[in-house]
Design a protein around this motif. Structure first.
Motif, PDB file in Angstrom:
ATOM      1  N   ALA A   1       0.827  -1.149  -0.071  1.00 48.62           N
ATOM      2  CA  ALA A   1       0.139   0.137   0.148  1.00 48.62           C
ATOM      3  C   ALA A   1       0.858   1.373   0.164  1.00 48.62           C
ATOM      4  CB  ALA A   1      -0.906  -0.090   1.387  1.00 48.62           C
ATOM      5  N   SER A   2       2.032   1.196  -0.514  1.00 43.41           N
ATOM      6  CA  SER A   2       2.941   2.357  -0.943  1.00 43.41           C
ATOM      7  C   SER A   2       2.725   2.973  -2.303  1.00 43.41           C
ATOM      8  CB  SER A   2       4.316   1.847  -0.673  1.00 43.41           C
ATOM      9  OG  SER A   2       4.705   1.745   0.598  1.00 43.41           O
ATOM     10  N   PRO A   3       3.160   4.117  -2.685  1.00 42.95           N
ATOM     11  CA  PRO A   3       2.859   4.633  -3.809  1.00 42.95           C
ATOM     12  C   PRO A   3       3.594   3.925  -5.163  1.00 42.95           C
ATOM     13  CG  PRO A   3       3.717   6.434  -2.426  1.00 42.95           C
ATOM     14  CD  PRO A   3       3.661   5.169  -1.730  1.00 42.95           C
ATOM     15  N   THR A   4       4.578   3.120  -4.854  1.00 40.49           N
ATOM     16  CA  THR A   4       5.115   2.072  -6.020  1.00 40.49           C
ATOM     17  C   THR A   4       6.219   1.318  -5.073  1.00 40.49           C
ATOM     18  OG1 THR A   4       6.230   2.099  -8.068  1.00 40.49           O
ATOM     19  CG2 THR A   4       7.119   3.612  -6.343  1.00 40.49           C
ATOM     20  N   THR A   5       6.732   0.246  -6.049  1.00 39.84           N
ATOM     21  CA  THR A   5       7.788  -0.570  -5.481  1.00 39.84           C
ATOM     22  C   THR A   5       8.910   0.062  -5.455  1.00 39.84           C
ATOM     23  OG1 THR A   5       6.428  -2.591  -6.370  1.00 39.84           O
ATOM     24  CG2 THR A   5       8.607  -2.875  -5.602  1.00 39.84           C
ATOM     25  N   VAL A   6       9.573   0.118  -4.242  1.00 35.28           N
ATOM     26  CA  VAL A   6      11.054   0.714  -4.017  1.00 35.28           C
ATOM     27  C   VAL A   6      11.855  -0.563  -3.294  1.00 35.28           C
ATOM     28  CG1 VAL A   6      12.358   2.377  -3.190  1.00 35.28           C
ATOM     29  CG2 VAL A   6      10.373   2.921  -4.079  1.00 35.28           C
ATOM     30  N   SER A   7      13.120  -0.861  -3.991  1.00 35.87           N
ATOM     31  CA  SER A   7      13.981  -1.464  -3.208  1.00 35.87           C
ATOM     32  C   SER A   7      14.831  -0.548  -2.501  1.00 35.87           C
ATOM     33  CB  SER A   7      14.778  -2.426  -4.182  1.00 35.87           C
ATOM     34  OG  SER A   7      15.929  -3.101  -3.290  1.00 35.87           O
ATOM     35  N   TYR A   8      14.924  -0.545  -1.079  1.00 33.69           N
ATOM     36  CA  TYR A   8      15.660   0.279  -0.256  1.00 33.69           C
ATOM     37  C   TYR A   8      17.182  -0.104  -0.487  1.00 33.69           C
ATOM     38  CZ  TYR A   8      17.577   2.490   3.975  1.00 33.69           C
ATOM     39  OH  TYR A   8      18.085   3.481   4.762  1.00 33.69           O
ATOM     40  N   VAL A   9      17.512  -1.354  -0.406  1.00 32.20           N
ATOM     41  CA  VAL A   9      18.890  -1.847  -0.548  1.00 32.20           C
ATOM     42  C   VAL A   9      19.447  -1.519  -2.044  1.00 32.20           C
ATOM     43  CG1 VAL A   9      20.638  -3.795  -0.607  1.00 32.20           C
ATOM     44  CG2 VAL A   9      18.477  -3.738   0.993  1.00 32.20           C
TER      45      VAL A   9
END
Length: 407
Positions: A148-156
């Motif tokens: 349920a976030s704005p888009t898929t983000v890989s932090y690493v």
């Protein structure tokens, strides 16, 4: 601090990714030496396809760990198992015994580590100096990747992009908490610091105002420590003031065919800026940025975001503050990082070898040069190679070659 690490020998990015992990291990202990507790002598047994380490690769990666702060190199496992679920995981003594390539490389590494232990000046206990830091935050890692976030983000992967851009220029990087004492650094990069406390925002703002160069990436200070959104343009009042921007709306690139399974791959976003090399692209994220006292360095050029700022810069007290509203492609990010470092007075080392993919790290009084490339590299560095006793200048390192130079 200790680490079990198994980079994939088949992945050409593995040396750069391993460098980031090793810098993290050093940083978690406040710069103190750490221990490489597990690595494989050659292949592992748990990937779909388990590549062996190339001749010399285990040795090269072991010296990389020492260069970046390790005081011990250990392995899993001693004798390769004859039975059980890990019988095809390599060991120091392979199924073939000691008359093998793997064992001879283990012996060579052991002899070289003994040389380093007796070298003057020594490497054990010495530290790796860094004038650049990346702010890492575990809570932001968990939060930015939640559903349920704005888009898929890989932090690493976002951290890795910034770390790789910095280290490709020969700069050594520490990882820090945003609310730590940052006074030892000239540049602090803050990628995707999604969760931020008031104390962290104050620390970052004060760092810039005291003369540091602060670089803030997208998705930063979206919420406080309770995951409550920071209203009024995100970023928090203190960071908005220092950066001279605020965020009107997120606009991450969507998949071109939303009916495709999984939404499809997100397209790149286009922007341009002379400092970044003209027309370039970004990925992962974009947003509507409002400027409030900052200089626009690069601008989005396509779609609904055309004409809106992508990269900004603002003088803040004695220092400066940058904001980057996407993840620039590697070449553009490297150009941006180089400009930021030079502007901050960070000395960029001159190339010490011919060839590509050569890693150079200084630890204490010794300079480690590791050739991760497919071609030979000739050293352009005065001093003596501790491993061979030969003059360093003109020394040729083949693929996976290592020199440890006393200047």
């Amino acid at each position: 601090m200790s680490d079990d690490t198994y980079p994939d020998p088949a992945d050409p990015i593995s040396p750069a990714y391993a460098a980031m992990v090793r810098d993290l291990m050093r940083s978690l202990g406040g710069g103190a030496p750490w221990l490489l507790m597990e690595q494989s002598p050659s292949a592992v047994n748990w990937r779909a396809r388990n590549a062996v380490k190339a001749p010399g690769q285990m040795r090269a990666w072991s010296h990389q760990a020492v260069a970046r702060g390790a005081d011990g190199i250990l392995f899993f496992q001693w004798r390769q198992s004859a039975a059980g679920s890990e019988k095809f995981h390599s060991g120091m003594v392979p199924h073939g015994g000691t008359d093998t390539r793997v064992w001879r490389e283990i012996e060579q590494l052991g002899a070289e580590l003994r040389q380093l232990s007796g070298a003057e000046p020594g490497v054990e206990g010495s530290r790796v100096a860094a004038s650049v830091a990346i702010a890492l935050d575990w809570h932001s890692w968990w939060a930015v990747e939640q559903p349920a976030s704005p888009t898929t983000v890989s932090y690493v992967e976002t951290l890795f992009a910034w770390h790789r851009a910095l280290t490709s220029l020969g700069v050594t990087v520490d990882f820090v908490r945003a609310d730590a004492d940052l006074s030892a650094y000239r540049v602090v990069v803050v990628p995707t610091h999604f969760v931020a406390t008031d104390a962290q925002l104050e620390s970052l703002a004060a760092f810039a105002e005291a003369g540091g160069t602060l670089v803030v990436g997208f998705g930063t200070a979206i919420t406080d420590q309770d995951l409550h959104v920071r209203l009024g343009g995100y970023l928090g009042e203190r960071l908005r003031q220092v950066l001279g921007v605020w965020i009107e709306e997120f606009a991450p690139p969507a998949a071109p065919d939303l009916r495709a399974a999984g939404g499809g791959a997100a397209p790149p976003v286009a922007f341009e800026g002379e400092l970044l090399g003209g027309s370039v692209s970004g990925s992962v994220w974009s947003e509507f940025v409002r400027v409030d006292g900052a200089e626009v360095v690069a601008t989005f050029t396509a779609g609904a975001l055309a004409g809106w700022p992508t990269v900004t810069r603002r003088a803040a007290g004695e220092g400066s503050a940058w904001y980057v509203a996407t993840l620039p492609e590697p070449a553009a990010l490297r150009r941006l990082v180089e400009h930021v470092l030079r502007g901050a007075g960070v000395e960029l080392p001159a190339p010490v070898t011919s060839g590509e993919r050569v890693e150079v790290v200084r630890r204490g009084e010794l300079t480690f040069v590791i050739n991760h490339g497919a071609d030979a590299a000739e050293l352009r560095l005065d001093g003596t190679d501790v491993l061979t006793g030969s003059p360093a200048a003109g020394l040729v390192l083949g693929p996976q070659g290592v020199a440890i130079v006393r200047r």
